[in-house]
Design a protein around this motif. Structure first.
Motif, PDB file in Angstrom:
ATOM      1  N   LEU A 195       0.824  -1.203   0.000  1.00 54.46           N
ATOM      2  CA  LEU A 195       0.000   0.000   0.000  1.00 54.46           C
ATOM      3  C   LEU A 195       0.862   1.259   0.000  1.00 54.46           C
ATOM      4  O   LEU A 195       0.544   2.236  -0.674  1.00 54.46           O
ATOM      5  CB  LEU A 195      -0.941  -0.002   1.206  1.00 54.46           C
ATOM      6  N   ASP A 196       1.978   1.238   0.729  1.00 60.19           N
ATOM      7  CA  ASP A 196       2.885   2.393   0.732  1.00 60.19           C
ATOM      8  C   ASP A 196       3.445   2.647  -0.664  1.00 60.19           C
ATOM      9  O   ASP A 196       3.539   3.788  -1.113  1.00 60.19           O
ATOM     10  CB  ASP A 196       4.040   2.174   1.713  1.00 60.19           C
ATOM     11  N   ILE A 197       3.854   1.581  -1.342  1.00 57.83           N
ATOM     12  CA  ILE A 197       4.377   1.715  -2.704  1.00 57.83           C
ATOM     13  C   ILE A 197       3.291   2.253  -3.628  1.00 57.83           C
ATOM     14  O   ILE A 197       3.531   3.143  -4.449  1.00 57.83           O
ATOM     15  CB  ILE A 197       4.918   0.369  -3.219  1.00 57.83           C
ATOM     16  N   SER A 198       2.099   1.719  -3.481  1.00 61.52           N
ATOM     17  CA  SER A 198       0.974   2.147  -4.301  1.00 61.52           C
ATOM     18  C   SER A 198       0.724   3.647  -4.160  1.00 61.52           C
ATOM     19  O   SER A 198       0.569   4.358  -5.157  1.00 61.52           O
ATOM     20  CB  SER A 198      -0.276   1.359  -3.900  1.00 61.52           C
ATOM     21  N   LYS A 199       0.718   4.124  -2.930  1.00 60.83           N
ATOM     22  CA  LYS A 199       0.465   5.546  -2.681  1.00 60.83           C
ATOM     23  C   LYS A 199       1.622   6.420  -3.153  1.00 60.83           C
ATOM     24  O   LYS A 199       1.412   7.455  -3.774  1.00 60.83           O
ATOM     25  CB  LYS A 199       0.212   5.781  -1.194  1.00 60.83           C
ATOM     26  N   GLU A 200       2.851   6.005  -2.849  1.00 61.91           N
ATOM     27  CA  GLU A 200       4.011   6.834  -3.174  1.00 61.91           C
ATOM     28  C   GLU A 200       4.210   7.020  -4.672  1.00 61.91           C
ATOM     29  O   GLU A 200       4.579   8.101  -5.138  1.00 61.91           O
ATOM     30  CB  GLU A 200       5.278   6.230  -2.567  1.00 61.91           C
ATOM     31  N   PHE A 201       3.952   5.969  -5.454  1.00 61.95           N
ATOM     32  CA  PHE A 201       4.211   6.035  -6.887  1.00 61.95           C
ATOM     33  C   PHE A 201       2.952   6.079  -7.739  1.00 61.95           C
ATOM     34  O   PHE A 201       3.024   6.004  -8.963  1.00 61.95           O
ATOM     35  CB  PHE A 201       5.085   4.843  -7.309  1.00 61.95           C
ATOM     36  N   ASN A 202       1.788   6.168  -7.073  1.00 62.85           N
ATOM     37  CA  ASN A 202       0.503   6.218  -7.769  1.00 62.85           C
ATOM     38  C   ASN A 202       0.331   5.026  -8.718  1.00 62.85           C
ATOM     39  O   ASN A 202      -0.048   5.172  -9.876  1.00 62.85           O
ATOM     40  CB  ASN A 202       0.352   7.543  -8.522  1.00 62.85           C
ATOM     41  N   ILE A 203       0.631   3.854  -8.181  1.00 62.65           N
ATOM     42  CA  ILE A 203       0.454   2.597  -8.902  1.00 62.65           C
ATOM     43  C   ILE A 203      -0.715   1.878  -8.238  1.00 62.65           C
ATOM     44  O   ILE A 203      -0.746   1.763  -7.019  1.00 62.65           O
ATOM     45  CB  ILE A 203       1.719   1.713  -8.799  1.00 62.65           C
TER      46      ILE A 203
ATOM     47  N   PHE B 242      -2.940  -0.541  -6.288  1.00 66.22           N
ATOM     48  CA  PHE B 242      -2.547  -1.536  -5.278  1.00 66.22           C
ATOM     49  C   PHE B 242      -2.534  -2.950  -5.851  1.00 66.22           C
ATOM     50  O   PHE B 242      -1.636  -3.733  -5.573  1.00 66.22           O
ATOM     51  CB  PHE B 242      -3.497  -1.451  -4.077  1.00 66.22           C
ATOM     52  N   VAL B 243      -3.507  -3.270  -6.676  1.00 65.39           N
ATOM     53  CA  VAL B 243      -3.588  -4.623  -7.233  1.00 65.39           C
ATOM     54  C   VAL B 243      -2.363  -4.926  -8.092  1.00 65.39           C
ATOM     55  O   VAL B 243      -1.893  -6.056  -8.136  1.00 65.39           O
ATOM     56  CB  VAL B 243      -4.910  -4.850  -7.995  1.00 65.39           C
ATOM     57  N   PHE B 244      -1.805  -3.925  -8.753  1.00 70.47           N
ATOM     58  CA  PHE B 244      -0.611  -4.140  -9.569  1.00 70.47           C
ATOM     59  C   PHE B 244       0.603  -4.425  -8.692  1.00 70.47           C
ATOM     60  O   PHE B 244       1.389  -5.316  -8.977  1.00 70.47           O
ATOM     61  CB  PHE B 244      -0.323  -2.934 -10.449  1.00 70.47           C
ATOM     62  N   VAL B 245       0.748  -3.644  -7.627  1.00 72.79           N
ATOM     63  CA  VAL B 245       1.866  -3.862  -6.703  1.00 72.79           C
ATOM     64  C   VAL B 245       1.756  -5.251  -6.086  1.00 72.79           C
ATOM     65  O   VAL B 245       2.731  -5.998  -6.022  1.00 72.79           O
ATOM     66  CB  VAL B 245       1.909  -2.782  -5.606  1.00 72.79           C
ATOM     67  N   GLY B 246       0.556  -5.616  -5.666  1.00 69.34           N
ATOM     68  CA  GLY B 246       0.337  -6.940  -5.085  1.00 69.34           C
ATOM     69  C   GLY B 246       0.661  -8.063  -6.045  1.00 69.34           C
ATOM     70  O   GLY B 246       1.216  -9.091  -5.671  1.00 69.34           O
ATOM     71  N   THR B 247       0.344  -7.865  -7.304  1.00 68.01           N
ATOM     72  CA  THR B 247       0.628  -8.890  -8.301  1.00 68.01           C
ATOM     73  C   THR B 247       2.131  -9.041  -8.509  1.00 68.01           C
ATOM     74  O   THR B 247       2.638 -10.155  -8.618  1.00 68.01           O
ATOM     75  CB  THR B 247      -0.067  -8.564  -9.633  1.00 68.01           C
ATOM     76  N   ILE B 248       2.858  -7.930  -8.540  1.00 65.49           N
ATOM     77  CA  ILE B 248       4.313  -8.020  -8.664  1.00 65.49           C
ATOM     78  C   ILE B 248       4.901  -8.681  -7.422  1.00 65.49           C
ATOM     79  O   ILE B 248       5.811  -9.509  -7.521  1.00 65.49           O
ATOM     80  CB  ILE B 248       4.932  -6.632  -8.941  1.00 65.49           C
ATOM     81  N   PHE B 249       4.361  -8.374  -6.249  1.00 65.98           N
ATOM     82  CA  PHE B 249       4.800  -9.062  -5.031  1.00 65.98           C
ATOM     83  C   PHE B 249       4.606 -10.576  -5.196  1.00 65.98           C
ATOM     84  O   PHE B 249       5.477 -11.366  -4.842  1.00 65.98           O
ATOM     85  CB  PHE B 249       4.002  -8.584  -3.821  1.00 65.98           C
ATOM     86  N   LYS B 250       3.455 -10.975  -5.724  1.00 64.93           N
ATOM     87  CA  LYS B 250       3.190 -12.406  -5.912  1.00 64.93           C
ATOM     88  C   LYS B 250       4.150 -13.027  -6.921  1.00 64.93           C
ATOM     89  O   LYS B 250       4.587 -14.159  -6.760  1.00 64.93           O
ATOM     90  CB  LYS B 250       1.739 -12.633  -6.335  1.00 64.93           C
ATOM     91  N   ASP B 251       4.478 -12.280  -7.969  1.00 69.40           N
ATOM     92  CA  ASP B 251       5.464 -12.773  -8.935  1.00 69.40           C
ATOM     93  C   ASP B 251       6.813 -12.981  -8.270  1.00 69.40           C
ATOM     94  O   ASP B 251       7.477 -13.995  -8.495  1.00 69.40           O
ATOM     95  CB  ASP B 251       5.616 -11.802 -10.104  1.00 69.40           C
TER      96      ASP B 251
END
Length: 98
Positions: A47-55, A57-66
């Motif tokens: 969530l922090d990454i999502s907010k900081e870079f305006n990405i 959340f679902v995209f950040v989570g998917t990359i985490f899963k990858d």
């Protein structure tokens, strides 16, 4: 298959979603990798990454899963979000050489 919902696709969880629907997947991936490299000694929250870079959340989570699928990190889901709980030995090598 004759679905009454022609706009719904079944897709794999992870990068296939990005590759198919997001033009700048590689750019987002690199942003997240760099963030992890620069913050590896702290608790990293999607969530922090999502907010900081305006990405989204679902995209950040998917990359985490990858990254977890590739055995670079371990993730933990909590009420507060999706966190990296551990960077594996393989992940340390990956992040140092990326």
């Amino acid at each position: 298959m004759g679905s009454p919902f022609p706009h719904i696709r079944l897709i794999f969880d992870g990068s296939l979603y990005y590759i198919e629907f997001i033009e700048n997947y590689d750019e987002l991936y690199d942003i997240i990798i760099d963030y992890i490299k620069n913050n590896e000694n702290s608790m990293i929250n999607a969530l922090d990454i999502s907010k900081e870079f305006n990405i989204p959340f679902v995209f950040v989570g998917t990359i985490f899963k990858d990254l977890e699928r590739d055995n670079f990190i371990k993730i933990q889901k909590t009420l507060g979000g999706l966190y990296i709980s551990k960077i594996t030995e393989r992940g340390i090598d990956f992040f140092n050489n990326h």
